[in-house]
Design an enzyme around this catalytic site. Structure first.
Site, short mmCIF file in Angstrom:
data_model
loop_
_atom_site.label_atom_id
_atom_site.label_comp_id
_atom_site.label_asym_id
_atom_site.label_seq_id
_atom_site.Cartn_x
_atom_site.Cartn_y
_atom_site.Cartn_z
N ILE A 1 0.79 -1.25 -0.02
CA ILE A 1 0.05 -0.03 -0.06
C ILE A 1 0.88 1.34 0.12
CG2 ILE A 1 -1.92 -0.93 1.11
CD1 ILE A 1 -1.20 -0.43 3.89
N GLU A 2 0.43 2.30 -0.47
CA GLU A 2 1.19 3.36 -0.91
C GLU A 2 1.84 4.15 0.45
OE1 GLU A 2 -1.59 7.10 -1.44
OE2 GLU A 2 -2.31 5.50 -2.74
N GLN A 3 1.18 4.02 1.47
CA GLN A 3 1.76 4.67 2.55
C GLN A 3 2.89 3.95 2.99
OE1 GLN A 3 -1.44 4.02 2.23
NE2 GLN A 3 -2.31 5.89 2.63
N SER B 1 7.09 5.99 2.14
CA SER B 1 6.33 6.07 1.09
C SER B 1 6.61 6.37 -0.35
CB SER B 1 5.22 7.10 1.44
OG SER B 1 4.05 7.03 0.61
#
Length: 550
Positions: free
Chosen positions: A328-330, A355
């Site tokens: 996930i992008e985080q 990130s």
């Protein structure tokens, strides 16, 4: 080495001058330096300064209710311009966050650019490069031939240009040069070295600090606690003290919108997956189950907010929870991505990357597929996920969506076929559409393009659209219905509910009835094929258990 200045939030606010460019590291409440932002708002209320700020947010700062983050500085006269990958999304039933009121009222210039690109604009500034050339955003609302990322008429048409390099189209985003970087960590020592042991992700703290420091700006770090000089392990320091000018102590900072500190999010504890609650049976779960059937064991899969976030929890119920490596992008890699206000974090992650480095993986297509949501789909297969003309404040913006979809080999969009009040039941493994939603999501033209179907076809991407009543695929001739739910009338419930003609597969299938029953599916994911070089190795050494195990 000098000791870092330890200030109150209100004292730190005095370091910000009128017309400064202030960049903030956060993702909603995750990593949000809320105390410092509140201090800025307090100073403006007391003195009328700082004025005419430009605020930069690679991912949104604050929660959907306007309690945290950017709303502290979303005040007329204080905020002149905002450049953000996403914004706090407000509920449709309540007053929107103040930043959205300013945007829709034309009180602030506002741009919405892909999150990964915004991070890279900082990295370019840190190394004194003019900007970022990228194909992320081509043929979408970010493209200057469309909206250029502008969110209202008060925003000038600048900050993104179209260029041609060796016969290919590229977008050029100029560097962002901040005067102030406001970041957050868990611990600072007396020299300003920062560790992130309680954080769900370091996000872009280092690159934002580099961008400000290397251009003569100042770096303010909000932390939970102060440690003695030399007491932090150097391998754990993510931002060195040479970049940090001031520290603000905020012992009560939230890890996410609702959590003070969950060690399973920050990687300090591996909690049994059995503690995660099961997902209630619903139309959303049916769609997530069908999306899970697209996956193969051993794949690297990206996940977006919304219905798609249920898929890891469906696999968990099916005993397949460890078969997919979620990204996930985080920054979380592996583990089980969490839902609702904790989205952006994972329980028991295998790694937590900055990130911006996660976006290197995503923009480069270094994963197998992405599962994402949608608001609208049109005849070209283009998707709008960021803009509703009548209810703009309920959307968060593009975020990492464009970064992810530009190079994803396969994309699965998941969402309901219609919107609005409706009565759709599930009975005996069949879908019963008793009263359909008044608004179709399959429209002639989306309000704004977040994902370009034409570009996807040109790139050779495989695109699937999963709804509660049908599955569709993107083809060069248009959108084709390949499956319909049991109990659904193809003509009445699917074809007639689209504003444009849909193609129908010659051998159209019925969706598996077991998807529509609350019992477990008994799903076992097929294993993804080995890398061709590993296949070659397995053929040459068939008895090698290490290769066979892959």
């Amino acid at each position: 080495m000098q000791k870092v200045a330890v200030l109150t939030a209100r004292q730190a606010a005095d370091l910000v001058d009128d017309r400064d460019v202030v960049t903030v590291s956060s993702s909603s409440a995750l990593g949000c330096p809320d105390a410092v932002l509140a201090g800025l708002g307090q100073r403006f209320a007391e003195t009328g300064h700082p004025r005419s700020l430009t605020s930069v947010h690679p991912i949104a700062a604050g929660d959907m209710y306007g309690v945290l983050g950017i709303d502290h500085i979303a005040q007329p006269g204080m905020l002149h311009r905002v450049v953000a990958g996403s914004y706090p999304s407000g509920p449709s039933s309540a007053e929107p966050p103040r930043i959205w009121q300013m945007i829709t009222g034309g009180e602030v210039e506002a741009y919405n650019f892909p999150s990964g690109v915004v991070y890279q604009m900082h990295r370019a500034a840190a190394s004194h490069q003019p900007g970022v050339f990228t194909q992320v955003g081509i043929d979408t609302f970010v493209d200057p031939r469309q909206q250029g990322g502008r969110m209202n008429d008060a925003t000038p048409a600048e900050n993104v240009e179209l260029a041609e390099i060796k016969g290919e189209e590229w977008l050029f985003f100029p560097s962002i040069v901040p005067n102030v970087a406001i970041i957050r960590a868990t611990t600072a020592d007396e020299h300003g070295n920062l560790t992130f042991e309680d954080e769900g992700s370091p996000l872009g703290a280092l690159d934002l600090a580099y961008a400000a420091h290397n251009n003569g700006g100042i770096v303010i770090a909000q932390v939970k606690r102060l440690a003695e000089e030399g007491s932090l392990h150097p391998q754990e320091v993510r931002v060195p003290g040479i970049l940090v000018d001031a520290v603000v102590l905020a012992a009560d900072q939230l890890q996410t919108t609702l959590t003070q500190n969950d060690p399973a999010i920050s990687g300090q504890l591996r909690r049994p997956l059995s503690v995660l609650p099961p997902v209630a049976f619903s139309l959303e779960k049916i769609m997530a189950r069908r999306a899970a059937c697209e996956l193969h064991a051993g794949e690297i899969v990206n996940l977006g907010f919304g219905v798609s976030a249920l898929v890891p929890h469906v696999l968990l119920e099916e005993g397949q929870g460890r078969e997919i490596s979620w990204v996930i992008e985080q920054g979380a890699v592996g583990g089980v991505p969490l839902l609702d206000f904790a989205f952006g974090c994972s329980q028991n992650p295998d790694a937590i990357m900055p990130s911006i480095d996660q976006f290197t993986l995503l923009q480069g297509g270094g994963f197998d597929r992405s599962l994402l949501s949608f608001l609208e789909i049109d005849r070209d297969g283009s998707v709008n996920v960021h803009y509703l003309p009548k209810r703009r404040h309920v959307t968060a913006g593009v975020g990492g969506f464009a970064d992810i979809t530009t190079a994803a080999p396969e994309i699965v969009f998941i969402g309901s076929f219609t919107a609005g009040r409706r009565d759709i039941g599930i009975d005996g493994g069949r879908l019963e559409i008793r009263a359909d939603g008044p608004h179709t999501k399959f429209v002639e033209r989306v309000a704004q393009v977040t994902f370009s179907g034409k570009q996807a076809l040109a790139r050779g991407q495989k695109v699937t659209y999963i709804t509660e009543r049908a599955v569709l695929r993107l083809t060069p001739d248009g959108l084709m219905v390949t499956e319909v739910a049991p109990g659904v009338d193809l003509q009445r419930d699917v074809l007639d509910r689209s504003d444009f003609p849909l193609l129908v597969a010659e051998e159209i299938k019925t969706m598996d009835p077991s998807l529509f029953s609350p019992e477990r599916l008994g799903l076992v994911l097929d294993r993804a094929p080995l890398h061709p070089r590993l296949q070659r190795q397995a053929t040459a050494h068939p008895a090698n258990p290490a290769v066979a195990a892959r």
